[in-house]
Design a protein around this motif. Structure first.
Motif, PDB file in Angstrom:
ATOM      1  N   LEU A  25     -31.665 -21.375  -9.527  1.00  0.00           N
ATOM      2  CA  LEU A  25     -32.795 -20.697 -10.215  1.00  0.00           C
ATOM      3  C   LEU A  25     -34.149 -20.788  -9.461  1.00  0.00           C
ATOM      4  O   LEU A  25     -34.940 -19.890  -8.959  1.00  0.00           O
ATOM      5  CB  LEU A  25     -32.938 -21.256 -11.381  1.00  0.00           C
ATOM      6  CG  LEU A  25     -34.135 -20.291 -12.286  1.00  0.00           C
ATOM      7  CD1 LEU A  25     -33.955 -18.975 -12.392  1.00  0.00           C
ATOM      8  CD2 LEU A  25     -34.374 -20.829 -13.826  1.00  0.00           C
ATOM      9  N   ALA A  26     -34.279 -22.097  -9.158  1.00  0.00           N
ATOM     10  CA  ALA A  26     -35.462 -22.689  -8.230  1.00  0.00           C
ATOM     11  C   ALA A  26     -35.587 -21.977  -6.687  1.00  0.00           C
ATOM     12  O   ALA A  26     -36.338 -21.536  -6.483  1.00  0.00           O
ATOM     13  CB  ALA A  26     -35.549 -23.901  -8.180  1.00  0.00           C
ATOM     14  N   LEU A  27     -34.367 -21.772  -6.067  1.00  0.00           N
ATOM     15  CA  LEU A  27     -33.959 -21.213  -4.830  1.00  0.00           C
ATOM     16  C   LEU A  27     -34.453 -19.681  -4.896  1.00  0.00           C
ATOM     17  O   LEU A  27     -35.235 -19.095  -4.070  1.00  0.00           O
ATOM     18  CB  LEU A  27     -32.712 -21.510  -4.236  1.00  0.00           C
ATOM     19  CG  LEU A  27     -32.365 -22.717  -4.034  1.00  0.00           C
ATOM     20  CD1 LEU A  27     -31.012 -22.942  -3.423  1.00  0.00           C
ATOM     21  CD2 LEU A  27     -33.332 -23.500  -2.908  1.00  0.00           C
ATOM     22  N   ILE A  28     -33.886 -19.130  -6.107  1.00  0.00           N
ATOM     23  CA  ILE A  28     -34.291 -17.596  -6.350  1.00  0.00           C
ATOM     24  C   ILE A  28     -35.516 -17.365  -6.570  1.00  0.00           C
ATOM     25  O   ILE A  28     -36.270 -16.368  -6.085  1.00  0.00           O
ATOM     26  CB  ILE A  28     -33.395 -17.169  -7.594  1.00  0.00           C
ATOM     27  CG1 ILE A  28     -31.747 -17.209  -7.342  1.00  0.00           C
ATOM     28  CG2 ILE A  28     -33.732 -15.694  -7.850  1.00  0.00           C
ATOM     29  CD1 ILE A  28     -30.759 -17.025  -8.316  1.00  0.00           C
ATOM     30  N   ARG A  29     -36.087 -18.295  -7.135  1.00  0.00           N
ATOM     31  CA  ARG A  29     -37.680 -17.792  -7.421  1.00  0.00           C
ATOM     32  C   ARG A  29     -38.373 -17.892  -6.314  1.00  0.00           C
ATOM     33  O   ARG A  29     -39.194 -17.070  -5.854  1.00  0.00           O
ATOM     34  CB  ARG A  29     -38.190 -18.849  -8.545  1.00  0.00           C
ATOM     35  CG  ARG A  29     -37.820 -18.733  -9.832  1.00  0.00           C
ATOM     36  CD  ARG A  29     -38.082 -19.570 -11.017  1.00  0.00           C
ATOM     37  NE  ARG A  29     -38.066 -19.190 -12.460  1.00  0.00           N
ATOM     38  CZ  ARG A  29     -37.880 -19.942 -13.192  1.00  0.00           C
ATOM     39  NH1 ARG A  29     -38.089 -21.299 -13.098  1.00  0.00           N
ATOM     40  NH2 ARG A  29     -37.946 -19.547 -14.540  1.00  0.00           N
ATOM     41  N   THR A  30     -38.194 -18.992  -5.405  1.00  0.00           N
ATOM     42  CA  THR A  30     -38.955 -19.051  -4.070  1.00  0.00           C
ATOM     43  C   THR A  30     -38.639 -17.986  -3.198  1.00  0.00           C
ATOM     44  O   THR A  30     -39.482 -17.423  -2.467  1.00  0.00           O
ATOM     45  CB  THR A  30     -38.549 -20.685  -3.533  1.00  0.00           C
ATOM     46  OG1 THR A  30     -38.949 -21.530  -4.276  1.00  0.00           O
ATOM     47  CG2 THR A  30     -39.170 -20.725  -2.066  1.00  0.00           C
ATOM     48  N   ALA A  31     -37.243 -17.683  -3.010  1.00  0.00           N
ATOM     49  CA  ALA A  31     -36.789 -16.542  -2.153  1.00  0.00           C
ATOM     50  C   ALA A  31     -37.624 -15.003  -2.614  1.00  0.00           C
ATOM     51  O   ALA A  31     -38.014 -14.726  -1.808  1.00  0.00           O
ATOM     52  CB  ALA A  31     -35.476 -16.541  -2.146  1.00  0.00           C
ATOM     53  N   LEU A  32     -37.455 -14.915  -3.907  1.00  0.00           N
ATOM     54  CA  LEU A  32     -38.052 -13.520  -4.131  1.00  0.00           C
ATOM     55  C   LEU A  32     -39.472 -13.577  -4.051  1.00  0.00           C
ATOM     56  O   LEU A  32     -40.062 -12.481  -4.028  1.00  0.00           O
ATOM     57  CB  LEU A  32     -37.482 -13.473  -5.647  1.00  0.00           C
ATOM     58  CG  LEU A  32     -36.076 -13.120  -5.812  1.00  0.00           C
ATOM     59  CD1 LEU A  32     -35.464 -12.563  -7.240  1.00  0.00           C
ATOM     60  CD2 LEU A  32     -35.679 -11.963  -4.854  1.00  0.00           C
ATOM     61  N   GLY A  33     -40.245 -14.886  -4.369  1.00  0.00           N
ATOM     62  CA  GLY A  33     -41.550 -14.754  -4.183  1.00  0.00           C
ATOM     63  C   GLY A  33     -42.075 -14.688  -2.825  1.00  0.00           C
ATOM     64  O   GLY A  33     -43.134 -14.242  -2.265  1.00  0.00           O
ATOM     65  N   GLN A  34     -41.210 -14.871  -1.733  1.00  0.00           N
ATOM     66  CA  GLN A  34     -41.488 -14.640  -0.334  1.00  0.00           C
ATOM     67  C   GLN A  34     -41.206 -13.279   0.296  1.00  0.00           C
ATOM     68  O   GLN A  34     -41.971 -12.803   0.796  1.00  0.00           O
ATOM     69  CB  GLN A  34     -40.758 -15.563   0.163  1.00  0.00           C
ATOM     70  CG  GLN A  34     -41.059 -17.176   0.265  1.00  0.00           C
ATOM     71  CD  GLN A  34     -40.100 -18.102   0.774  1.00  0.00           C
ATOM     72  OE1 GLN A  34     -38.951 -17.756   1.305  1.00  0.00           O
ATOM     73  NE2 GLN A  34     -40.474 -19.243   1.012  1.00  0.00           N
ATOM     74  N   ARG A  35     -39.951 -12.768  -0.390  1.00  0.00           N
ATOM     75  CA  ARG A  35     -39.616 -11.308  -0.177  1.00  0.00           C
ATOM     76  C   ARG A  35     -38.742 -10.508  -0.901  1.00  0.00           C
ATOM     77  O   ARG A  35     -38.031 -11.364  -1.716  1.00  0.00           O
ATOM     78  CB  ARG A  35     -39.002 -11.375   1.276  1.00  0.00           C
ATOM     79  CG  ARG A  35     -38.599  -9.933   2.068  1.00  0.00           C
ATOM     80  CD  ARG A  35     -37.686  -9.912   3.175  1.00  0.00           C
ATOM     81  NE  ARG A  35     -37.297  -8.549   3.642  1.00  0.00           N
ATOM     82  CZ  ARG A  35     -36.517  -8.354   4.410  1.00  0.00           C
ATOM     83  NH1 ARG A  35     -35.913  -9.406   5.173  1.00  0.00           N
ATOM     84  NH2 ARG A  35     -36.047  -7.302   4.861  1.00  0.00           N
ATOM     85  N   ALA A  88     -38.347  -8.167  -9.974  1.00  0.00           N
ATOM     86  CA  ALA A  88     -38.370  -8.238  -8.434  1.00  0.00           C
ATOM     87  C   ALA A  88     -37.700  -6.705  -8.192  1.00  0.00           C
ATOM     88  O   ALA A  88     -37.751  -6.568  -6.748  1.00  0.00           O
ATOM     89  CB  ALA A  88     -37.858  -9.307  -7.779  1.00  0.00           C
ATOM     90  N   GLY A  89     -37.239  -6.281  -8.717  1.00  0.00           N
ATOM     91  CA  GLY A  89     -36.581  -4.758  -8.391  1.00  0.00           C
ATOM     92  C   GLY A  89     -35.326  -4.932  -7.705  1.00  0.00           C
ATOM     93  O   GLY A  89     -34.989  -4.027  -6.980  1.00  0.00           O
ATOM     94  N   GLY A  90     -34.615  -5.984  -8.050  1.00  0.00           N
ATOM     95  CA  GLY A  90     -33.256  -6.211  -7.340  1.00  0.00           C
ATOM     96  C   GLY A  90     -32.056  -6.045  -8.371  1.00  0.00           C
ATOM     97  O   GLY A  90     -32.155  -5.964  -9.569  1.00  0.00           O
ATOM     98  N   ASP A  91     -30.838  -6.014  -7.560  1.00  0.00           N
ATOM     99  CA  ASP A  91     -29.502  -5.863  -8.502  1.00  0.00           C
ATOM    100  C   ASP A  91     -29.056  -7.300  -8.463  1.00  0.00           C
ATOM    101  O   ASP A  91     -29.416  -7.949  -7.412  1.00  0.00           O
ATOM    102  CB  ASP A  91     -28.512  -5.021  -7.567  1.00  0.00           C
ATOM    103  CG  ASP A  91     -29.063  -3.583  -7.996  1.00  0.00           C
ATOM    104  OD1 ASP A  91     -29.521  -3.136  -8.803  1.00  0.00           O
ATOM    105  OD2 ASP A  91     -28.824  -2.851  -6.652  1.00  0.00           O
ATOM    106  N   LEU A  92     -28.220  -7.545  -9.248  1.00  0.00           N
ATOM    107  CA  LEU A  92     -27.602  -9.209  -9.428  1.00  0.00           C
ATOM    108  C   LEU A  92     -26.007  -8.963  -9.732  1.00  0.00           C
ATOM    109  O   LEU A  92     -25.639  -8.083 -10.472  1.00  0.00           O
ATOM    110  CB  LEU A  92     -28.147  -9.836 -10.445  1.00  0.00           C
ATOM    111  CG  LEU A  92     -27.594 -11.140 -10.678  1.00  0.00           C
ATOM    112  CD1 LEU A  92     -27.701 -12.044  -9.600  1.00  0.00           C
ATOM    113  CD2 LEU A  92     -28.356 -11.748 -12.013  1.00  0.00           C
TER     114      LEU A  92
END
Length: 245
Positions: free
Chosen positions: A105-115, A152-156
């Motif tokens: 979850l922490a990785l996802i938040r950071t990654a989506l915050g960047q792009r 973030a407007g993505g699919d999961l």
């Protein structure tokens, strides 16, 4: 039927046979790949750039295989580029050994915050099952992650635990699989059942890493990664097609 017509039908069947065979990658039963509409992924393909984030534990880096290029995220990138000609596909894998869903979850938040990522593939449950971790904590992390991806407007697409005889015999893996199914249903995410696919391949003798001779272990791990990548690519392609309808 006249001979020219018969020859045409035979030629057509021969030409189509590889396509039909690829509908079930590595011999996976059709009903084990359950696509869901992937509207953000379809929009990204239409815009010719498809950024994908893969998050998980050690297997995202392909341990035991012949190298980083043999890991399933790297193979998936090449397969998606082939499925969507003219689209620049960018697959980034993040994760590591022993990571739990809360770490992901922490990785996802950071990654989506960047792009922004049009598609997030999140494998979870294996480490939790091995450790007997709290299912409620895993579920909470999955729900928060799904909400962040949606914002973030993505699919999961969630990936459930990997199959192994050892895991099946020594952990309550079904409880974690049930939690992943429930999380996918509650959040509208797709669910890719690694567990059932790997079990089916092992039963059919297609891919069985646990029973491969030591000298062939690397070859078998590479084959497993290839089969997972092919099945994921098939699920994504079908999800894009459903979104376009």
């Amino acid at each position: 039927m006249c001979r020219p017509a018969a020859r045409f039908v035979l030629l057509l069947a021969l030409l189509l046979s590889p396509v039909l065979a690829s509908a079930t990658p590595c011999g996976a039963p059709d009903d084990l790949i359950e696509p869901v509409p992937l509207p953000a992924t379809a929009a990204a393909v239409a815009n010719r750039v498809l950024p994908v984030l893969v998050v998980g534990s050690a297997s995202v880096a392909g341990p035991g295989g012949s190298g980083a290029d043999s890991a399933y995220p790297a193979q998936l990138e090449a397969l998606l580029a082939r499925s969507f000609p003219g689209t620049r596909v960018e697959v980034v894998a993040q994760g590591g050994r022993g990571m739990l869903a809360a770490d992901h979850l922490a990785l996802i938040r950071t990654a989506l915050g960047q792009r922004r990522r049009a598609l997030v593939l999140w494998q979870a449950g294996t480490v939790e099952a091995v450790r007997g971790a709290d299912i409620g904590e895993m579920t909470a992390a999955l729900q928060q992650g799904a909400e962040r991806v949606r914002e973030a407007g993505g699919d999961l697409i969630l990936l459930d635990p990997q199959w192994s005889r050892f895991l099946r015999a020594n952990a309550d893996v079904e409880a974690y699989r049930d939690a992943l199914r429930a999380a996918a249903a509650a959040t509208g995410a797709g669910l890719f059942s690694r567990y059932e696919l790997m079990g089916a391949w092992a039963e059919a003798g297609t891919v069985d890493v646990e029973r491969a001779p030591r000298e062939l272990k690397v070859v078998e791990v590479d084959k497993l990664n290839r089969c997972l990548a092919q099945s994921l690519a098939e699920m994504v392609a079908q999800g894009v097609a459903e979104a376009r309808r």
